[in-house]
Design an enzyme around this catalytic site. Structure first.
Site, PDB file in Angstrom:
ATOM      1  N   ARG A  16       0.011  51.943 -43.848  1.00 54.83           N
ATOM      2  CA  ARG A  16       0.103  53.187 -43.063  1.00 54.83           C
ATOM      3  C   ARG A  16       1.541  53.483 -42.615  1.00 54.83           C
ATOM      4  O   ARG A  16       1.767  53.985 -41.513  1.00 54.83           O
ATOM      5  CB  ARG A  16      -0.847  53.114 -41.861  1.00 54.83           C
ATOM      6  CG  ARG A  16      -2.307  53.137 -42.287  1.00 54.83           C
ATOM      7  CD  ARG A  16      -3.230  53.129 -41.093  1.00 54.83           C
ATOM      8  NE  ARG A  16      -3.254  51.834 -40.440  1.00 54.83           N
ATOM      9  CZ  ARG A  16      -3.630  51.633 -39.189  1.00 54.83           C
ATOM     10  NH1 ARG A  16      -4.019  52.656 -38.452  1.00 54.83           N
ATOM     11  NH2 ARG A  16      -3.618  50.435 -38.670  1.00 54.83           N
ATOM     12  N   GLU A  17       2.476  53.189 -43.487  1.00 56.46           N
ATOM     13  CA  GLU A  17       3.885  53.404 -43.143  1.00 56.46           C
ATOM     14  C   GLU A  17       4.173  54.876 -42.811  1.00 56.46           C
ATOM     15  O   GLU A  17       4.991  55.188 -41.951  1.00 56.46           O
ATOM     16  CB  GLU A  17       4.799  52.983 -44.312  1.00 56.46           C
ATOM     17  CG  GLU A  17       4.859  51.489 -44.577  1.00 56.46           C
ATOM     18  CD  GLU A  17       3.750  50.995 -45.502  1.00 56.46           C
ATOM     19  OE1 GLU A  17       2.767  51.741 -45.726  1.00 56.46           O
ATOM     20  OE2 GLU A  17       3.858  49.858 -45.989  1.00 56.46           O
ATOM     21  N   LEU A  18       3.472  55.773 -43.512  1.00 61.86           N
ATOM     22  CA  LEU A  18       3.738  57.206 -43.305  1.00 61.86           C
ATOM     23  C   LEU A  18       3.363  57.623 -41.883  1.00 61.86           C
ATOM     24  O   LEU A  18       4.078  58.377 -41.227  1.00 61.86           O
ATOM     25  CB  LEU A  18       2.943  58.033 -44.326  1.00 61.86           C
ATOM     26  CG  LEU A  18       3.208  59.532 -44.281  1.00 61.86           C
ATOM     27  CD1 LEU A  18       4.627  59.847 -44.719  1.00 61.86           C
ATOM     28  CD2 LEU A  18       2.223  60.297 -45.164  1.00 61.86           C
ATOM     29  N   ILE A 433     -23.707  65.886 -24.089  1.00 60.78           N
ATOM     30  CA  ILE A 433     -23.961  65.605 -25.507  1.00 60.78           C
ATOM     31  C   ILE A 433     -23.944  64.111 -25.800  1.00 60.78           C
ATOM     32  O   ILE A 433     -24.296  63.678 -26.887  1.00 60.78           O
ATOM     33  CB  ILE A 433     -22.952  66.376 -26.389  1.00 60.78           C
ATOM     34  CG1 ILE A 433     -22.980  67.869 -26.049  1.00 60.78           C
ATOM     35  CG2 ILE A 433     -23.219  66.198 -27.865  1.00 60.78           C
ATOM     36  CD1 ILE A 433     -24.349  68.529 -26.158  1.00 60.78           C
ATOM     37  N   GLU A 486     -22.129  56.217 -23.878  1.00 59.57           N
ATOM     38  CA  GLU A 486     -21.600  55.699 -25.160  1.00 59.57           C
ATOM     39  C   GLU A 486     -20.323  54.861 -25.024  1.00 59.57           C
ATOM     40  O   GLU A 486     -19.503  54.824 -25.935  1.00 59.57           O
ATOM     41  CB  GLU A 486     -21.385  56.856 -26.169  1.00 59.57           C
ATOM     42  CG  GLU A 486     -22.634  57.662 -26.444  1.00 59.57           C
ATOM     43  CD  GLU A 486     -22.445  58.762 -27.507  1.00 59.57           C
ATOM     44  OE1 GLU A 486     -21.490  58.691 -28.299  1.00 59.57           O
ATOM     45  OE2 GLU A 486     -23.278  59.693 -27.518  1.00 59.57           O
ATOM     46  N   ASP A 601     -27.881  62.910 -33.505  1.00 57.52           N
ATOM     47  CA  ASP A 601     -26.756  63.794 -33.831  1.00 57.52           C
ATOM     48  C   ASP A 601     -26.628  63.993 -35.335  1.00 57.52           C
ATOM     49  O   ASP A 601     -26.610  63.029 -36.089  1.00 57.52           O
ATOM     50  CB  ASP A 601     -25.438  63.180 -33.330  1.00 57.52           C
ATOM     51  CG  ASP A 601     -25.369  63.117 -31.816  1.00 57.52           C
ATOM     52  OD1 ASP A 601     -25.874  64.057 -31.168  1.00 57.52           O
ATOM     53  OD2 ASP A 601     -24.801  62.146 -31.284  1.00 57.52           O
ATOM     54  N   CYS A 645     -21.980  69.962 -33.931  1.00 61.00           N
ATOM     55  CA  CYS A 645     -20.828  70.469 -33.194  1.00 61.00           C
ATOM     56  C   CYS A 645     -20.042  71.474 -34.000  1.00 61.00           C
ATOM     57  O   CYS A 645     -18.885  71.271 -34.305  1.00 61.00           O
ATOM     58  CB  CYS A 645     -19.917  69.362 -32.734  1.00 61.00           C
ATOM     59  SG  CYS A 645     -19.873  67.969 -33.797  1.00 61.00           S
ATOM     60  N   HIS A 696     -12.751  71.044 -26.584  1.00 63.10           N
ATOM     61  CA  HIS A 696     -11.539  70.843 -27.386  1.00 63.10           C
ATOM     62  C   HIS A 696     -10.287  71.150 -26.584  1.00 63.10           C
ATOM     63  O   HIS A 696      -9.181  70.955 -27.061  1.00 63.10           O
ATOM     64  CB  HIS A 696     -11.591  71.714 -28.632  1.00 63.10           C
ATOM     65  CG  HIS A 696     -12.780  71.406 -29.486  1.00 63.10           C
ATOM     66  ND1 HIS A 696     -13.955  72.123 -29.413  1.00 63.10           N
ATOM     67  CD2 HIS A 696     -12.997  70.424 -30.379  1.00 63.10           C
ATOM     68  CE1 HIS A 696     -14.817  71.597 -30.253  1.00 63.10           C
ATOM     69  NE2 HIS A 696     -14.273  70.575 -30.848  1.00 63.10           N
ATOM     70  N   CYS A 728     -19.761  69.702 -27.043  1.00 61.65           N
ATOM     71  CA  CYS A 728     -19.799  68.445 -27.807  1.00 61.65           C
ATOM     72  C   CYS A 728     -19.616  67.285 -26.830  1.00 61.65           C
ATOM     73  O   CYS A 728     -19.578  67.488 -25.616  1.00 61.65           O
ATOM     74  CB  CYS A 728     -18.706  68.442 -28.877  1.00 61.65           C
ATOM     75  SG  CYS A 728     -18.855  67.113 -30.093  1.00 61.65           S
TER      76      CYS A 728
HETATM   77  N1  GLN Z   1     -23.167  61.979 -29.181  1.00 61.41           N
HETATM   78  C1  GLN Z   1     -21.858  62.152 -29.731  1.00 61.41           C
HETATM   79  C2  GLN Z   1     -20.860  62.271 -28.593  1.00 61.41           C
HETATM   80  O1  GLN Z   1     -21.221  62.763 -27.569  1.00 61.41           O
HETATM   81  C3  GLN Z   1     -21.773  63.377 -30.571  1.00 61.41           C
HETATM   82  C4  GLN Z   1     -20.435  63.565 -31.186  1.00 61.41           C
HETATM   83  C5  GLN Z   1     -20.380  64.608 -32.256  1.00 61.41           C
HETATM   84  O2  GLN Z   1     -21.319  65.331 -32.495  1.00 61.41           O
HETATM   85  N2  GLN Z   1     -19.288  64.715 -32.919  1.00 61.41           N
HETATM   86  O3  GLN Z   1     -19.709  61.891 -28.735  1.00 61.41           O
HETATM   87 ZN    ZN Z   2     -20.469  67.491 -31.437  1.00 61.82          ZN
END
Ligand code: GLN
Ligand code: ZN
Length: 758
Positions: A16-18, A433, A486, A601, A645, A696, A728
């Site tokens: 992964r030098e780049l 989510i 998670e 998901d 998503c 995002h 998301c």
């Molecule tokens: N359950 C996942 C999260 O909350 C869903 C992520 C996804 O859909 N990209 O991160």
């Molecule tokens: Zn998502």
């Protein structure tokens, strides 16, 4: 003599030098000379490797510090106005600005390169767009290789593909294909300059031949190659990859160019037809070595496939290559230590694929490397019979699946009534989510545990504490359906892949996803099963801390397969079915453990759509079936959620409904709920959580904004079927913004309930 060629080599480097160099440059820790030196060394090493392997036509200009489509925009001087380019000096900083944005200018959009997980920077077109030869990289790299003693075949994305992938961004209603004439003029200039430099070949990639083409695209193609065929002193090769030619076969074979490249893996059934239509002068390159998977080529079978083509056109016009650029393969097996020898013996990464290509080209001329063939046959036989791959119990179980297994016990209205009674949720129920911020602390603990520096017991206590904090926070905020957060997961596919049989992980199997971001997809090599529960321990613990319903959190079968290298010895649908059965076991176990809601998901569901529309129905059929199979084992009063998503559902909304999830959450906040359109037009029958918080962006949306979005949703959807959630998961965000945003979200839902009661 049969010719061997490569279409493109991975640019990221063995280590992964780049990535290291570009990121250091962005940070200011490396100067331009240092960055260039790394690039030059990577190119030198790649050319040397290909030369040593015996490849006849070695590509150049396949290198890029970020993306080859972006590189082409720079070569053509197509830099959006907002970046303030002076119109004269093209350099890498212009490209980086376009890729990453600047203080005053947002970055160009990025999207998936056909059906790969590689992302390109979308070219932008406006009324002001004009093209000129603005860059010199393609010429410099040719000269650089020549100085190394190698006359390369420069590679460039073709004009028809470039226009097709670009976007008109000024709302002018411009017909982008009207830009073709000027664009083609620049391509001609490029070809002429390369001819002057002494390049014998120019490879022009037109993978849009693997798509359904419209008249405008066909027109550009004809014009472009009529013009380019006039350039003297250089042979033009047009390359199609990522799929069969289908009804574009005739147009493709009629192009007045020196050589054509076809995808001999996905389009293997077509290669004889292409050879039969070839006029007497043309070369045909057959991409018989899979450029985007990790398995060794079955050399005997590949020879059998090439033989009739060799018979038809003779060795002097036959070229053997990879199906597509090797950019989509990991670099080399040489340093791979995580896999054992038996497993390694089944694989071929980019470097090893070069040897296969050269072997096959030689074999066409009756120069068969017998030891290599024998070793290959032995590896094929070993893989075909290995007990690690074949699990009779899994095969029998998959074969015994009945229609009933694909269905919930009752229809949605009956289930909904029972779920309401059990869950007793308010109107506009709130949830998230699944993931919460993966703080440095969380990542550090996971890494320490993986290294063995944190004991199992300490790690488990750590994760439990994170879960407990998250549960308490959600209760305080007033969430109606909770998640555990998670914290134990690195990645939504890797976490499950590591626990399933049939999945393997490499140490260095990186491929570029975009810019300096690389992914290391797992390899699904064998029949998939779930030796033991994967998430129950954490979900059960989380549920034990609260009286509110806790939502179990799983990754769906299509996504589990889409984001992996998949075995090539059985249909994809069969692999997905096996994964679905494994996830089904987890769903049932979560229910038994007391989870009243379970989310599966399917982030990659739409991405899995085939390139050609005529192939969609078949895909959607087994893809939706696989979801129903994961969900079909639970009682009516267990609520099954899914999450996707993204938001382009128009073409596939029926299939989404066919999945029969009790509730689906989707991304809608950025488009101001416009993206609900498909659900409204189609009259989606089950519950929907239209995202009201754009995850995002670090921005914290105000309560009122979310209320406004929800009101928009209530205008088009039955209020009793609306959920309130973010777009998301929140794992990439920080608590500083997530906490207030979630509070605003819960408050927005509360206010809406009041409004409804009033
Ligand atoms: N359950 C996942 C999260 O909350 C869903 C992520 C996804 O859909 N990209 O991160
Ligand atoms: Zn998502």
């Amino acid at each position: 003599m049969t010719i061997s060629q490569n279409l493109g080599f991975p640019r990221i480097g063995e280590r992964r030098e780049l990535k290291k160099a570009t990121e250091a440059y962005w940070k200011g820790d490396l100067d331009y000379a240092g960055l260039e030196a790394t690039g030059a060394e990577l190119r030198r090493a790649n050319w040397a490797k290909q030369q040593a392997a015996g490849i006849d036509l070695i590509p150049s200009n396949d290198f890029s510090f970020y993306d080859q489509v972006l590189g082409l925009s720079c070569l053509l001087g197509n830099v959006p106005e907002r970046f303030g380019w002076d119109g004269q000096n093209m350099n890498i900083d212009v490209a980086f600005d376009m890729a990453r944005g600047t203080d005053g200018a947002i970055a160009c959009e990025m999207t998936k390169w056909f059906d790969t997980n590689y992302h390109y920077l979308v070219p932008e077109f406006t009324k002001a767009t004009s093209f000129k030869l603005a860059g010199s990289k393609i010429f410099e790299e040719f000269a650089e290789a020549k100085a190394q003693g190698i006359t390369t075949k420069p590679v460039i994305v073709g004009p028809a593909t470039y226009l097709s992938l670009g976007k008109v961004t000024d709302g002018s209603g411009l017909d982008k294909f009207a830009l073709a004439d000027e664009l083609i003029g620049v391509y001609v200039e490029i070809a002429e300059k390369l001819a002057e430099q002494g390049a014998g070949w120019l490879q022009i990639d037109e993978p849009i031949f693997a798509l359904d083409l419209n008249d405008a695209q066909r027109d550009v193609i004809r014009k472009a190659y009529d013009a380019l065929s006039q350039v003297r002193g250089i042979k033009i090769m047009v390359a199609n990859y990522f799929g069969r030619l289908g009804d574009n076969l005739e147009l493709f074979t009629s192009l007045p160019v020196a050589a054509l490249h076809v995808d001999g893996v996905r389009g293997v059934e077509e290669i004889k037809a292409v050879a039969a239509r070839l006029d007497d002068e043309k070369y045909l390159s057959v991409g018989i070595v899979d450029g985007r998977n990790v398995w060794k080529t079955d050399l005997k079978r590949a020879m059998e496939a090439l033989q009739p083509v060799h018979g038809a056109i003779g060795g002097n016009r036959l070229i053997v290559g990879p199906s597509c650029s090797l950019l989509h393969s990991p670099v080399t097996l040489r340093s791979e230590r995580k896999l054992d020898d038996e497993f390694l013996n089944w694989l071929a990464f980019a470097e090893e694929k070069l040897d296969e290509i050269v072997f096959l080209a030689n074999a066409m001329d009756n120069k068969i490397d017998k030891p290599m063939l024998a070793a290959n046959s032995a590896a094929m036989a070993d893989r075909a019979e290995s007990a690690r791959i074949h699990d009779e119990a899994v095969k029998q179980r998959a074969a015994a699946v009945t229609d009933a297994d694909y269905k919930r016990f009752s229809s949605y209205p009956e289930r909904a009534a029972k779920q309401r009674a059990k869950l007793n949720l308010p109107a506009f129920p709130t949830t998230t989510i699944g993931s919460f911020p993966q703080t440095a602390e969380v990542r550090k603990a996971r890494a320490a545990h993986k290294r063995g520096d944190l004991s199992d017991a300490d790690y488990e206590a750590f994760v439990e504490q994170q879960i407990a904090d998250a549960v308490k926070m959600q209760e305080d905020m007033g969430f109606d359906m909770l998640v555990h957060g998670e914290f134990e997961r690195n990645d939504m596919v890797e976490y499950f892949g590591e626990k399933l049989s049939g999945y393997a992980f490499t140490k260095f199997g990186w491929v570029q996803s975009y810019g300096s971001r690389y992914v290391k997809p797992p390899i699904i090599f064998g029949d998939v099963s779930r030796p033991e529960p994967m998430t129950v321990r954490w979900s059960k613990y989380a549920q034990s801390l609260t009286d509110k319903p806790m939502k179990g959190m799983l990754t769906g079968p299509v996504t589990m397969v889409q984001w992996a290298f998949v075995r090539d010895d059985q249909p994809r649908s069969e692999t997905v079915k096996q994964v679905a059965l494994a996830i089904r076991d987890e769903v049932v176990d979560l229910e038994t453990a007391g989870l009243a809601a379970i989310q599966v998901d399917e982030a990659a569901f739409r991405e899995g759509l085939p390139l050609r529309q005529s192939d969609w129905a078949e895909y959607l059929d087994w893809a939706t079936a696989s979801f129903r199979l994961t969900a079909g084992g639970v009682q009516d009063d267990t609520q099954v959620h899914t999450h996707m998503c993204y938001s382009e559902f128009n073409d596939i909304i029926e299939a989404i409904a066919d999945m029969d999830a009790d509730c689906i959450s989707i991304e809608t906040s950025r488009s101001q709920m416009e993206l609900l359109d498909a659900f409204v037009k189609f009259d989606y029958p089950n519950e929907i959580g239209p995202g009201v918080y754009d995850i995002h962006s670090p921005r914290v949306p105000a309560k009122q904004e979310m209320i406004d979005l929800l009101k928009k949703a209530t205008e088009v959807l039955p209020p009793e079927r609306i959920w309130v959630n973010p777009d998301c998961g929140l794992k990439t965000r920080g608590w500083a913004e997530v906490e207030p945003a979630l509070r605003h979200m819960v408050d927005a839902a509360r206010e809406l309930r009041g409004a409804k009661a009033a």
